[in-house]
Design an enzyme around this catalytic site. Structure first.
Site, PDB file in Angstrom:
ATOM      1  N   ASP A  52      95.533  13.587  47.166  1.00  0.00           N
ATOM      2  CA  ASP A  52      96.896  13.890  46.700  1.00  0.00           C
ATOM      3  C   ASP A  52      97.648  12.735  45.454  1.00  0.00           C
ATOM      4  O   ASP A  52      98.779  13.175  45.220  1.00  0.00           O
ATOM      5  CB  ASP A  52      98.117  14.178  47.895  1.00  0.00           C
ATOM      6  CG  ASP A  52      97.728  16.253  48.431  1.00  0.00           C
ATOM      7  OD1 ASP A  52      96.710  15.853  47.560  1.00  0.00           O
ATOM      8  OD2 ASP A  52      98.254  15.789  48.937  1.00  0.00           O
ATOM      9  N   ARG A 102     107.424  22.773  43.397  1.00  0.00           N
ATOM     10  CA  ARG A 102     107.047  22.480  44.871  1.00  0.00           C
ATOM     11  C   ARG A 102     107.070  21.901  45.607  1.00  0.00           C
ATOM     12  O   ARG A 102     107.499  21.865  46.723  1.00  0.00           O
ATOM     13  CB  ARG A 102     105.805  23.010  44.753  1.00  0.00           C
ATOM     14  CG  ARG A 102     105.293  24.795  44.259  1.00  0.00           C
ATOM     15  CD  ARG A 102     104.059  25.180  44.847  1.00  0.00           C
ATOM     16  NE  ARG A 102     103.621  25.051  46.047  1.00  0.00           N
ATOM     17  CZ  ARG A 102     102.672  24.431  46.557  1.00  0.00           C
ATOM     18  NH1 ARG A 102     101.702  23.748  44.898  1.00  0.00           N
ATOM     19  NH2 ARG A 102     102.147  24.052  47.298  1.00  0.00           N
ATOM     20  N   LYS A 127     106.960  16.529  52.314  1.00  0.00           N
ATOM     21  CA  LYS A 127     106.936  17.866  52.554  1.00  0.00           C
ATOM     22  C   LYS A 127     105.946  18.294  53.421  1.00  0.00           C
ATOM     23  O   LYS A 127     105.965  19.859  53.781  1.00  0.00           O
ATOM     24  CB  LYS A 127     106.292  18.525  51.068  1.00  0.00           C
ATOM     25  CG  LYS A 127     105.812  19.641  50.669  1.00  0.00           C
ATOM     26  CD  LYS A 127     105.332  19.947  49.674  1.00  0.00           C
ATOM     27  CE  LYS A 127     103.930  20.040  48.737  1.00  0.00           C
ATOM     28  NZ  LYS A 127     103.010  20.876  49.741  1.00  0.00           N
ATOM     29  N   CYS A 162      92.535  29.396  44.919  1.00  0.00           N
ATOM     30  CA  CYS A 162      93.605  28.418  44.620  1.00  0.00           C
ATOM     31  C   CYS A 162      93.216  27.561  43.921  1.00  0.00           C
ATOM     32  O   CYS A 162      91.951  27.225  43.171  1.00  0.00           O
ATOM     33  CB  CYS A 162      94.317  27.820  45.356  1.00  0.00           C
ATOM     34  SG  CYS A 162      94.560  26.059  45.898  1.00  0.00           S
TER      35      CYS A 162
HETATM   36  C1  UD1 Z   1      96.885  19.063  53.536  1.00  0.00           C
HETATM   37  C2  UD1 Z   1      97.462  19.089  52.376  1.00  0.00           C
HETATM   38  C3  UD1 Z   1      97.578  18.715  50.994  1.00  0.00           C
HETATM   39  C4  UD1 Z   1      96.075  18.062  50.907  1.00  0.00           C
HETATM   40  C5  UD1 Z   1      95.440  17.944  52.130  1.00  0.00           C
HETATM   41  C6  UD1 Z   1      94.111  17.064  52.106  1.00  0.00           C
HETATM   42  C7  UD1 Z   1      99.294  20.393  53.343  1.00  0.00           C
HETATM   43  C8  UD1 Z   1     100.804  21.305  53.480  1.00  0.00           C
HETATM   44  N1  UD1 Z   1      99.217  20.266  52.505  1.00  0.00           N
HETATM   45  O1  UD1 Z   1      95.877  20.836  52.792  1.00  0.00           O
HETATM   46  O2  UD1 Z   1      98.183  18.405  49.922  1.00  0.00           O
HETATM   47  O3  UD1 Z   1      95.332  18.018  50.199  1.00  0.00           O
HETATM   48  O4  UD1 Z   1      95.997  17.833  53.762  1.00  0.00           O
HETATM   49  O5  UD1 Z   1      94.905  15.955  52.205  1.00  0.00           O
HETATM   50  O6  UD1 Z   1      99.638  19.323  54.522  1.00  0.00           O
HETATM   51  N2  UD1 Z   1      88.614  23.823  54.725  1.00  0.00           N
HETATM   52  C9  UD1 Z   1      87.412  24.287  55.261  1.00  0.00           C
HETATM   53  N3  UD1 Z   1      88.027  24.992  56.101  1.00  0.00           N
HETATM   54  C10 UD1 Z   1      88.818  25.056  57.053  1.00  0.00           C
HETATM   55  C11 UD1 Z   1      89.874  24.283  56.591  1.00  0.00           C
HETATM   56  C12 UD1 Z   1      89.721  23.278  55.332  1.00  0.00           C
HETATM   57  O7  UD1 Z   1      86.391  24.253  54.987  1.00  0.00           O
HETATM   58  O8  UD1 Z   1      89.063  26.054  57.434  1.00  0.00           O
HETATM   59  C13 UD1 Z   1      88.317  22.298  53.622  1.00  0.00           C
HETATM   60  C14 UD1 Z   1      89.366  22.046  52.541  1.00  0.00           C
HETATM   61  O9  UD1 Z   1      88.648  23.676  51.260  1.00  0.00           O
HETATM   62  C15 UD1 Z   1      89.415  21.470  52.381  1.00  0.00           C
HETATM   63  C16 UD1 Z   1      89.492  19.948  53.085  1.00  0.00           C
HETATM   64  O10 UD1 Z   1      89.037  21.226  54.246  1.00  0.00           O
HETATM   65  O11 UD1 Z   1      87.870  20.862  51.060  1.00  0.00           O
HETATM   66  C17 UD1 Z   1      90.509  20.131  53.173  1.00  0.00           C
HETATM   67  O12 UD1 Z   1      91.571  20.713  53.802  1.00  0.00           O
HETATM   68  P1  UD1 Z   1      92.457  20.399  54.152  1.00  0.00           P
HETATM   69  O13 UD1 Z   1      92.506  18.778  55.199  1.00  0.00           O
HETATM   70  O14 UD1 Z   1      92.247  21.524  56.043  1.00  0.00           O
HETATM   71  O15 UD1 Z   1      93.983  20.470  53.685  1.00  0.00           O
HETATM   72  P2  UD1 Z   1      95.304  21.093  53.962  1.00  0.00           P
HETATM   73  O16 UD1 Z   1      95.320  21.546  55.552  1.00  0.00           O
HETATM   74  O17 UD1 Z   1      95.188  23.273  53.817  1.00  0.00           O
END
Ligand code: UD1
Length: 418
Positions: free
Chosen positions: A304, A397, A22, A116
């Site tokens: 995850d 999902r 996914k 979320c």
């Molecule tokens: C992706 C995965 C999700 C997984 C996560 C971490 C997808 C669609 N989803 O989510 O299943 O759990 O990686 O492996 O691939 N953060 C910030 N600012 C930002 C972006 C992120 O502070 O602009 C923080 C987030 O709140 C979190 C951490 O960074 O604490 C990691 O998030 P991120 O790696 O960005 O996760 P996603 O890409 O949303």
């Protein structure tokens, strides 16, 4: 709303196939916005999140359909560059249209995703990356408005590892003018998968698989064909399903190296696990001990898989400490596991699981998010009596026919329509 009903304590045995990832499919589908034409993928799982992406792509002028094994996206020029709130709030990964729209059209209007279940999940790092590439960013009425005449290559240094942020930066940089260097890039296999497809489309990227990605911008990309990598989180979940029921299960069509951090911890706990190139087999263990984990960016233990691993640890012989370092609110499953009689104490990011073989007892529980729902299904498989998991739209999902796969291994599990 559908529920899943499980009659627990039935051993799972046999072979089961992993679906496509996914978390690879979503960025790949958003990457199709980068150029017109026919993008052909295989191994795209049939999931609610894919349907949500399809709806957003349709809103942006593209058409997606399945043709046998193939998943085809026909990309056309889009009059609108807006991802509306209604679509984004259903699936946070919709933010991944920001980079491609901005790179392609010089404009992207994307709803802020909002909170979320597993934490605040800000997008500041995505926005910083777009600004570094020369975009002007405005927030108005809950929308990010990003504009640029032409993105320009730049040095992007992420101050924390972000999977989505790295993907957005990568998709924007491939069409930017000149060289971009992304430092502290996420190294998840899904990033490599996206980068590999971008290269097939004509992008120039080096350092794939490392934390420094160097991109030489090109003026045009062309659609290509690509097979999505297997879902390492689903594979890990199925492996735990075999382990938690004391069965022998072979998970096929997977890349065990992608979830080796889980395999290592399960071996340390006492499971015998045979690892081949594209399959992994867990053999029955009479009892296993508690082993601590802490979640980390790849190749560390995946956040995850944290909830599913916790289910396994509930019936280990002895305690362990589970530390969640990625998201600040990812222990929602703890209260539900306690309804199944698990002995857990949790604080914001640390949980002490006092494992005891046979402790889980069936009960009605509620899924709070995607991976928490998988955790509860696993706990239900190990519990005495019946467990019903409600709100399984979370499960749909991200897991393709999970109950059918578990049933094929001998699990007494069924979907109940309400
Ligand atoms: C992706 C995965 C999700 C997984 C996560 C971490 C997808 C669609 N989803 O989510 O299943 O759990 O990686 O492996 O691939 N953060 C910030 N600012 C930002 C972006 C992120 O502070 O602009 C923080 C987030 O709140 C979190 C951490 O960074 O604490 C990691 O998030 P991120 O790696 O960005 O996760 P996603 O890409 O949303």
């Amino acid at each position: 709303m559908d529920k899943i009903s499980i009659l627990g304590q039935t051993q799972l045995n046999g072979r089961v196939k992993t679906s496509g990832a996914k978390n690879s499919s979503l960025p790949l589908l958003f990457a199709t916005l980068l150029c017109n034409g026919r993008h052909i993928f295989t191994n795209v799982p049939n999931l609610q999140d894919i349907l949500s992406t399809e709806t957003l792509l349709a809103h942006l002028g593209s058409k997606a359909h399945r043709d046998g094994e193939k998943y085809i996206v026909e990309t056309n020029m889009s009059d609108t560059h807006k991802a509306p709130y209604d679509l984004v709030r259903k699936m946070r990964a919709s933010i991944l249209c920001l980079g491609p729209l901005l790179a392609r059209y010089g404009e992207a209007v994307v709803s802020l995703p909002g909170g979320c279940a597993i934490g605040t999940r800000p997008i500041d790092k995505h926005l910083e990356a777009m600004k570094a590439l020369g975009a002007e960013i405005d927030i108005q009425e809950g929308y990010v408005i990003a504009r640029t005449k032409k993105l320009k290559g730049a040095r992007i240094v992420f101050d924390g590892v972000t999977v989505g942020g790295t993907e957005n930066a990568l998709m924007a940089a491939v069409l930017a003018e000149g060289e971009t260097i992304i430092e502290n890039a996420a190294k998840e296999p899904e990033i490599d998968d996206l980068a590999n497809y971008l290269v097939k489309m004509g992008a120039k990227i080096s350092g794939i698989g490392t934390s420094i990605l160097t991109i030489q911008g090109v003026s045009k990309l062309t659609p290509a064909e690509h097979a999505v990598i297997p879902d390492r989180i689903e594979a890990g979940t199925l492996l735990i399903a075999g382990a938690i029921t004391g069965g022998e299960v072979t998970v096929e069509n997977c890349i065990p190296q992608h979830f080796e951090s889980l395999i290592v911890k399960m071996r340390e706990a006492g499971f015998k696990i045979d690892q081949e190139k594209t399959s992994v087999t867990v053999r029955p263990a009479k009892s296993w001990k508690g082993v601590d984990i802490q979640t980390m960016p790849y190749p560390g233990f995946a956040t995850d898989l944290q909830a599913q691993y916790m289910a396994l640890m509930c019936i280990a012989n002895g305690p362990c400490i589970i530390t969640e370092n990625i998201f600040e609110n990812r222990f929602m499953h703890v209260q539900e596991l306690m309804r199944l009689n698990a002995d857990i104490t949790s604080r914001t990011q640390v949980a002490i699981v006092r494992g005891k073989p046979g402790v889980l007892k069936g009960a009605p529980v509620m899924a709070t998010d995607l991976r928490a729902s998988a955790c509860l299904v696993l706990a239900g498989l190990a519990a005495t009596g019946e467990t019903t998991v409600s709100r399984i739209y979370h499960l749909d999902r991200g897991y393709e026919r999970l109950e059918e796969k578990l049933m094929s291994l001998g699990g007494k599990i069924k979907r109940v329509k309400e």
